[in-house]
Design an enzyme around this catalytic site. Sequence first.
Site, PDB file in Angstrom:
ATOM      1  N   LYS A   1       0.844  -1.199   0.000  1.00 62.09           N
ATOM      2  CA  LYS A   1       0.000   0.000   0.000  1.00 62.09           C
ATOM      3  C   LYS A   1       0.883   1.255   0.000  1.00 62.09           C
ATOM      4  CE  LYS A   1      -0.638  -0.581   4.991  1.00 62.09           C
ATOM      5  NZ  LYS A   1      -0.827   0.478   5.935  1.00 62.09           N
TER       6      LYS A   1
ATOM      7  N   ARG B   1     -10.253   0.092  15.197  1.00 55.62           N
ATOM      8  CA  ARG B   1     -10.278   0.787  13.908  1.00 55.62           C
ATOM      9  C   ARG B   1     -11.459   0.298  13.071  1.00 55.62           C
ATOM     10  NH1 ARG B   1      -4.660   0.998  10.591  1.00 55.62           N
ATOM     11  NH2 ARG B   1      -5.055  -1.218  10.334  1.00 55.62           N
TER      12      ARG B   1
ATOM     13  N   HIS C   1      -6.018  -7.339  13.405  1.00 58.02           N
ATOM     14  CA  HIS C   1      -4.780  -6.550  13.347  1.00 58.02           C
ATOM     15  C   HIS C   1      -4.390  -6.173  14.772  1.00 58.02           C
ATOM     16  CE1 HIS C   1      -1.742  -4.234  11.362  1.00 58.02           C
ATOM     17  NE2 HIS C   1      -2.169  -3.080  11.807  1.00 58.02           N
TER      18      HIS C   1
ATOM     19  N   ARG D   1       0.683 -10.802   6.709  1.00 60.08           N
ATOM     20  CA  ARG D   1       0.627  -9.557   5.925  1.00 60.08           C
ATOM     21  C   ARG D   1       1.918  -8.804   6.254  1.00 60.08           C
ATOM     22  NH1 ARG D   1      -4.146  -9.652   9.077  1.00 60.08           N
ATOM     23  NH2 ARG D   1      -3.332  -7.852  10.205  1.00 60.08           N
TER      24      ARG D   1
ATOM     25  N   TYR E   1      14.927  31.470   4.644  1.00 55.24           N
ATOM     26  CA  TYR E   1      13.741  32.228   5.068  1.00 55.24           C
ATOM     27  C   TYR E   1      13.781  32.534   6.560  1.00 55.24           C
ATOM     28  CZ  TYR E   1      11.334  31.233   0.655  1.00 55.24           C
ATOM     29  OH  TYR E   1      10.962  31.176  -0.661  1.00 55.24           O
TER      30      TYR E   1
ATOM     31  N   CYS F   1      13.568  24.941   2.669  1.00 58.72           N
ATOM     32  CA  CYS F   1      12.601  25.603   1.782  1.00 58.72           C
ATOM     33  C   CYS F   1      11.738  24.540   1.097  1.00 58.72           C
ATOM     34  CB  CYS F   1      13.312  26.416   0.713  1.00 58.72           C
ATOM     35  SG  CYS F   1      14.639  27.465   1.298  1.00 58.72           S
TER      36      CYS F   1
ATOM     37  N   ASP G   1      11.827  23.665  -2.015  1.00 58.21           N
ATOM     38  CA  ASP G   1      12.542  22.901  -3.030  1.00 58.21           C
ATOM     39  C   ASP G   1      14.056  22.857  -2.828  1.00 58.21           C
ATOM     40  OD1 ASP G   1       9.962  23.161  -4.563  1.00 58.21           O
ATOM     41  OD2 ASP G   1      10.655  25.246  -4.578  1.00 58.21           O
TER      42      ASP G   1
HETATM   43  N1  PLP Z   1      -2.067  -5.456   8.108  1.00 56.34           N
HETATM   44  C1  PLP Z   1      -2.781  -4.340   8.238  1.00 56.34           C
HETATM   45  C2  PLP Z   1      -4.254  -4.452   8.455  1.00 56.34           C
HETATM   46  C3  PLP Z   1      -2.170  -3.096   8.179  1.00 56.34           C
HETATM   47  O1  PLP Z   1      -2.895  -1.980   8.313  1.00 56.34           O
HETATM   48  C4  PLP Z   1      -0.771  -3.036   7.980  1.00 56.34           C
HETATM   49  C5  PLP Z   1      -0.056  -1.765   7.920  1.00 56.34           C
HETATM   50  O2  PLP Z   1      -0.419  -0.745   8.380  1.00 56.34           O
HETATM   51  C6  PLP Z   1      -0.062  -4.226   7.841  1.00 56.34           C
HETATM   52  C7  PLP Z   1      -0.740  -5.428   7.905  1.00 56.34           C
HETATM   53  C8  PLP Z   1       1.429  -4.233   7.650  1.00 56.34           C
HETATM   54  O3  PLP Z   1       2.054  -3.726   8.797  1.00 56.34           O
HETATM   55  P1  PLP Z   1       3.636  -3.639   8.879  1.00 56.34           P
HETATM   56  O4  PLP Z   1       4.063  -2.678   7.839  1.00 56.34           O
HETATM   57  O5  PLP Z   1       3.905  -3.116  10.246  1.00 56.34           O
HETATM   58  O6  PLP Z   1       4.152  -5.017   8.631  1.00 56.34           O
END
Ligand code: PLP
Length: 372
Positions: free
Chosen positions: A40, A140, A170, A223, A268, A314, A316
Site C-alpha cells: 500500500k 479501527r 490486526h 501480511r 527564510y 525551503c 525545493d
Molecule cells: N495489516 C494491516 C491491516 C495493516 O494496516 C498493515 C499496515 O499498516 C499491515 C498489515 C502491515 O504492517 P507492517 O508494515 O507493520 O508489517
Amino acid sequence: MVVGVHRPTKLVIDRQALRENIHTAVSRLAPGCELFMVVKANGYGHGAIQVAQAAKDAGATGFCVAILDEALELRAAGFNEPILVLGVGDPADAPLMAEKRISATVAAQDWLTEAHQYLALAHVTAPLQVHLGLDTGMGRIGFKTSSSLQTAVAYLNAHADLNFEGIFTHFSTADSSDDHYFKQQVATWKALTSKLTRLPRYVHVSNSATSLWHAECNDNMVRFGVAGYGLNPSGTEVAAPYTLHPAMRLVSELVHVKRVVAGESVGYGATYTAQQPEWVGTVPIGYADGYERRLQGFHVLIDGQPCEIIGRVCMDQLMVRLPREFARGTRVTLVGRDGDESISLQDVADYCGTIHYEIACGFTARLPRVYE
Ligand code: PLP
C-alpha cells in the site's frame, strides 16, 4: 505531479535488499503459511509495482493494499496473485472487485448487505472474495462480537455471489516489548474465531511485528509490510531476530557552493547567521519532496562527513554548512551510507519526532525512484 528527472535528487531503491528481507521472512514461515507483501501507499514510498515484483521473486504469493485503486494498479501491471484491500471500500465497487478477483475487507453487516445488492444488479459471474475483519482491540474497523460475526458468516454462506475467503485481525502493540495488550487481543481473537464451525481459506493476524516476534500466532498467512522494506517495525525498541536490509536511499548533489562572511544570514526568516566565514552548499530538495521543514538543524552526508542543515528547509532547496569548499556536483546523501557514516530513515524519523513509516511514505512523487 511531474517527476523531477532533470535534477540530481532521487530515491534509490535496492531490489536485492527487498528480496533478501522478504525471502528470509518466507523461509521462517511454517509449512502451509503464505506471505502476502503489503504494498500500500506506493509500496511504503518504494514503488508498488517494483516492490510487488521483488516480493513475488522472493516467494510472496499475494499482496495487500489499502485502497481499491492500489489493487487495480497491480492488476493493470499484470499481477494475477490474490490481492486483499485492507481498508473499507465503497459497496458500490463490489462488482468491480469481484470481476477483478480483488478481495474485500468487510467490517460490518450493512456493508455486506449493500455490496450484495450491487452484485445482484451487476450480474457479475465471479463471486466477491470477502475477508471478515475482526476488531480485537485495534479500535479501527471490524466485527467486535461473536453474534455479529456469526450473522455475517451465515450471510456469506447463504449467498453464492459472496465467498468467505478469509478472516483476520490486526494487532496494535505487536511491536512493543510489553506484550500485555497483545495477549489480550490474541485471547479475544481466539474467543471470536473458536466459535466458527468452518474457517475460510486464509486466516491471518500477523503484520511484520507479529511475524518477527510472535510467529507462533501466524496462522496460514502473514501480511508482511515494513520489515520487507528493511525497517524494524518497533523502531529501536525491540531488536529484530535477523538482519533487516534497508532498501531506500535518498541522494542528491550540491548545485551551488558559496562562501559567506560573518554576519551573513541563510534561508527564510534569516534564522541562521554565520558567526565566522563559512562555506555553504545548496541541495535541491525541500518539503515539497517530503523532506520535512522540521529537519532544520539535522544533517546530510558529504564526502563521508555530517554537514548541518542551516536555515529553514525551503519548499525545493535546503542549505548546508560545509567543512571546506566542495565542487558543484558533489554527492549528498540524505538517507543512506557514505563512507563510515550513515543516516537511516529511523534517524530522520527520530529527529522529526515520528516513525520511519511516515518518512518513507511521505516522499512525494516529484522524487524519481531509481531501482538498482
Ligand atoms: N495489516 C494491516 C491491516 C495493516 O494496516 C498493515 C499496515 O499498516 C499491515 C498489515 C502491515 O504492517 P507492517 O508494515 O507493520 O508489517
